[in-house]
Design an enzyme around this catalytic site. Sequence first.
Site, PDB file in Angstrom:
ATOM      1  N   CYS A 116      62.977  30.227 -16.821  1.00  0.00           N
ATOM      2  CA  CYS A 116      61.817  31.001 -17.284  1.00  0.00           C
ATOM      3  C   CYS A 116      61.368  32.070 -16.289  1.00  0.00           C
ATOM      4  CB  CYS A 116      60.648  30.077 -17.602  1.00  0.00           C
ATOM      5  SG  CYS A 116      60.927  29.113 -19.092  1.00  0.00           S
ATOM      6  N   HIS A 256      53.673  34.147 -17.460  1.00  0.00           N
ATOM      7  CA  HIS A 256      54.670  33.517 -18.321  1.00  0.00           C
ATOM      8  C   HIS A 256      53.942  32.674 -19.367  1.00  0.00           C
ATOM      9  CE1 HIS A 256      58.139  31.532 -19.785  1.00  0.00           C
ATOM     10  NE2 HIS A 256      57.846  30.352 -19.254  1.00  0.00           N
ATOM     11  N   ASN A 286      57.092  29.884 -26.197  1.00  0.00           N
ATOM     12  CA  ASN A 286      57.740  30.217 -24.932  1.00  0.00           C
ATOM     13  C   ASN A 286      59.117  30.833 -25.225  1.00  0.00           C
ATOM     14  OD1 ASN A 286      59.019  30.317 -22.487  1.00  0.00           O
ATOM     15  ND2 ASN A 286      58.505  28.232 -21.863  1.00  0.00           N
TER      16      ASN A 286
HETATM   17  C1  LIG Z   1      55.269  19.442 -23.249  1.00  0.00           C
HETATM   18  C2  LIG Z   1      53.748  19.416 -23.133  1.00  0.00           C
HETATM   19  C3  LIG Z   1      53.139  20.379 -24.127  1.00  0.00           C
HETATM   20  C4  LIG Z   1      53.282  18.014 -23.483  1.00  0.00           C
HETATM   21  O1  LIG Z   1      51.876  17.954 -23.330  1.00  0.00           O
HETATM   22  P1  LIG Z   1      51.206  16.757 -22.495  1.00  0.00           P
HETATM   23  O2  LIG Z   1      49.760  16.932 -22.598  1.00  0.00           O
HETATM   24  O3  LIG Z   1      51.837  16.779 -21.134  1.00  0.00           O
HETATM   25  O4  LIG Z   1      51.666  15.531 -23.309  1.00  0.00           O
HETATM   26  P2  LIG Z   1      52.470  14.259 -22.814  1.00  0.00           P
HETATM   27  O5  LIG Z   1      53.903  14.584 -22.624  1.00  0.00           O
HETATM   28  O6  LIG Z   1      51.710  13.651 -21.670  1.00  0.00           O
HETATM   29  O7  LIG Z   1      52.311  13.357 -24.089  1.00  0.00           O
HETATM   30  C5  LIG Z   1      51.046  12.875 -24.548  1.00  0.00           C
HETATM   31  C6  LIG Z   1      51.274  12.091 -25.825  1.00  0.00           C
HETATM   32  O8  LIG Z   1      51.596  13.000 -26.892  1.00  0.00           O
HETATM   33  C7  LIG Z   1      52.837  12.618 -27.487  1.00  0.00           C
HETATM   34  N1  LIG Z   1      53.564  13.820 -27.895  1.00  0.00           N
HETATM   35  C8  LIG Z   1      54.494  14.523 -27.221  1.00  0.00           C
HETATM   36  N2  LIG Z   1      54.905  15.573 -27.950  1.00  0.00           N
HETATM   37  C9  LIG Z   1      54.198  15.543 -29.087  1.00  0.00           C
HETATM   38  C10 LIG Z   1      54.160  16.372 -30.221  1.00  0.00           C
HETATM   39  N3  LIG Z   1      54.936  17.461 -30.341  1.00  0.00           N
HETATM   40  N4  LIG Z   1      53.298  16.062 -31.205  1.00  0.00           N
HETATM   41  C11 LIG Z   1      52.505  14.989 -31.140  1.00  0.00           C
HETATM   42  N5  LIG Z   1      52.494  14.146 -30.085  1.00  0.00           N
HETATM   43  C12 LIG Z   1      53.337  14.428 -29.068  1.00  0.00           C
HETATM   44  C13 LIG Z   1      53.567  11.857 -26.418  1.00  0.00           C
HETATM   45  O9  LIG Z   1      54.517  10.968 -26.969  1.00  0.00           O
HETATM   46  C14 LIG Z   1      52.436  11.123 -25.726  1.00  0.00           C
HETATM   47  O10 LIG Z   1      52.094   9.994 -26.478  1.00  0.00           O
HETATM   48  P3  LIG Z   1      51.672   8.636 -25.736  1.00  0.00           P
HETATM   49  O11 LIG Z   1      50.442   8.988 -24.926  1.00  0.00           O
HETATM   50  O12 LIG Z   1      51.425   7.713 -26.862  1.00  0.00           O
HETATM   51  O13 LIG Z   1      52.843   8.276 -24.876  1.00  0.00           O
HETATM   52  C15 LIG Z   1      53.276  19.750 -21.709  1.00  0.00           C
HETATM   53  O14 LIG Z   1      53.622  18.711 -20.831  1.00  0.00           O
HETATM   54  C16 LIG Z   1      53.849  21.025 -21.195  1.00  0.00           C
HETATM   55  O15 LIG Z   1      53.560  22.085 -21.677  1.00  0.00           O
HETATM   56  N6  LIG Z   1      54.663  20.938 -20.112  1.00  0.00           N
HETATM   57  C17 LIG Z   1      55.230  22.078 -19.507  1.00  0.00           C
HETATM   58  C18 LIG Z   1      56.380  22.509 -20.343  1.00  0.00           C
HETATM   59  C19 LIG Z   1      56.922  23.811 -19.897  1.00  0.00           C
HETATM   60  O16 LIG Z   1      56.203  24.666 -19.494  1.00  0.00           O
HETATM   61  N7  LIG Z   1      58.237  23.926 -20.039  1.00  0.00           N
HETATM   62  C20 LIG Z   1      58.939  25.130 -19.822  1.00  0.00           C
HETATM   63  C21 LIG Z   1      58.989  25.452 -18.387  1.00  0.00           C
HETATM   64  S1  LIG Z   1      58.486  27.042 -18.142  1.00  0.00           S
END
Ligand SMILES: CC(C)(COP(=O)(O)OP(=O)(O)OC[C@H]1O[C@@H](n2cnc3c(N)ncnc32)[C@H](O)[C@@H]1OP(=O)(O)O)[C@@H](O)C(=O)NCCC(=O)NCCS
Length: 331
Positions: A116, A256, A286
């Site tokens: 990214c 970003h 993204n």
């Molecule tokens: C991926 C992302 C959106 C997930 O959000 P989060 O707040 O961290 O969520 P978590 O992974 O902690 O998951 C929280 C809960 O939601 C659930 N969940 C994950 N994806 C889900 C979705 N698409 N829809 C509904 N629930 C979802 C998980 O299973 C988890 O459930 P649990 O608490 O029962 O285990 C976030 O971590 C993120 O943006 N990370 C950075 C990603 C990124 O920038 N990647 C590219 C690099 S530049």
Amino acid sequence: MSKITAAITAVGAYVPEFVLSNKVLETMVDTNDEWITTRTGIKERRILKEEGKGTSYLAIKAAQNLLEKKQLDPKEIDLVIVATATPDMPVASTAVYVASQIGATNAFAYDLQAACSSFLYGLSTATSYIESGRYKKVLLIGADKMSSIIDYTDRATCIIFGDGAGATLLEPNTEGLGFQDEFLRSDGAGREFLKIEAGGSILPPNEETVKNKQHFVHQDGRTVFKFAVSNMAGVCEEIMKRNNLTHEDVSWLVPHQANLRIIDATANRMGLEEAKVLKNIHRYGNTTSATLPLLLSDFEGQLKKGDNLIFAAFGGGFTWGSIYLKWAYNS
Ligand SMILES: CC(C)(COP(=O)(O)OP(=O)(O)OC[C@H]1O[C@@H](n2cnc3c(N)ncnc32)[C@H](O)[C@@H]1OP(=O)(O)O)[C@@H](O)C(=O)NCCC(=O)NCCS
């Protein structure tokens, strides 16, 4: 003679027509619009649906948009860099094909990959060529067909990414505009948390890797989020400090577009009011290498000559950094 700096003198963009909305994703995986919106800020993303078209298709369209707007003869271009994490194929270079297709027949070309942060690192590379005096016109394109490496049964990744491309032209400037400073970082410890395991030299693709879906992006979202928040904000603070910039001096943050919460946390640490933060994540998700030039294209009309822009990115690897640039034209 006054010092040569490298300025962005034109931008172009392209996103595919097909819109993949949160509502449609609800029918594909166990998720919902409310969860995606509150956790990421994303409402929809664009997907390149047509078979046989890859990242070069997006890059060519963005470059052609730039050439048309700038009324530039492509034969004047010296170098074409395509920043991408999803090249058309591992070999041959996507940029070379793009250069030929747009008629940049006097240019050489290559791809640059830093997940990214590809466009941000590409901006560092392109500006260095201009500042050295070696080349006069560098076309830097950020393009990714993320849908080609996403598992649409994995709700942890498929809600985040989209396809798109943005192009920028870098030229010499003698008014002190353009590139001012950069603070780029990387840390190999990050590769465990965001990767495509198979298809490279460690694990060439085979039936087993395909069956295990190891040719798709996998991420530990929570860990990536934590690193992204602290590192993107950290490099922005650092570049402001090094250049004696207060929040009042910064005209625009060009961040970003990975997650709205990462963007907001960065802006908060910089003390920036919301109106100065460029965002289009709700429309495109993204798009990896395309996020920064897509922002420039969407907000080009608001950018004024002399404005102080802080670019910031964070990506797989990990890779991250910030670039301070003075905008060079009124559109
Ligand atoms: C991926 C992302 C959106 C997930 O959000 P989060 O707040 O961290 O969520 P978590 O992974 O902690 O998951 C929280 C809960 O939601 C659930 N969940 C994950 N994806 C889900 C979705 N698409 N829809 C509904 N629930 C979802 C998980 O299973 C988890 O459930 P649990 O608490 O029962 O285990 C976030 O971590 C993120 O943006 N990370 C950075 C990603 C990124 O920038 N990647 C590219 C690099 S530049």
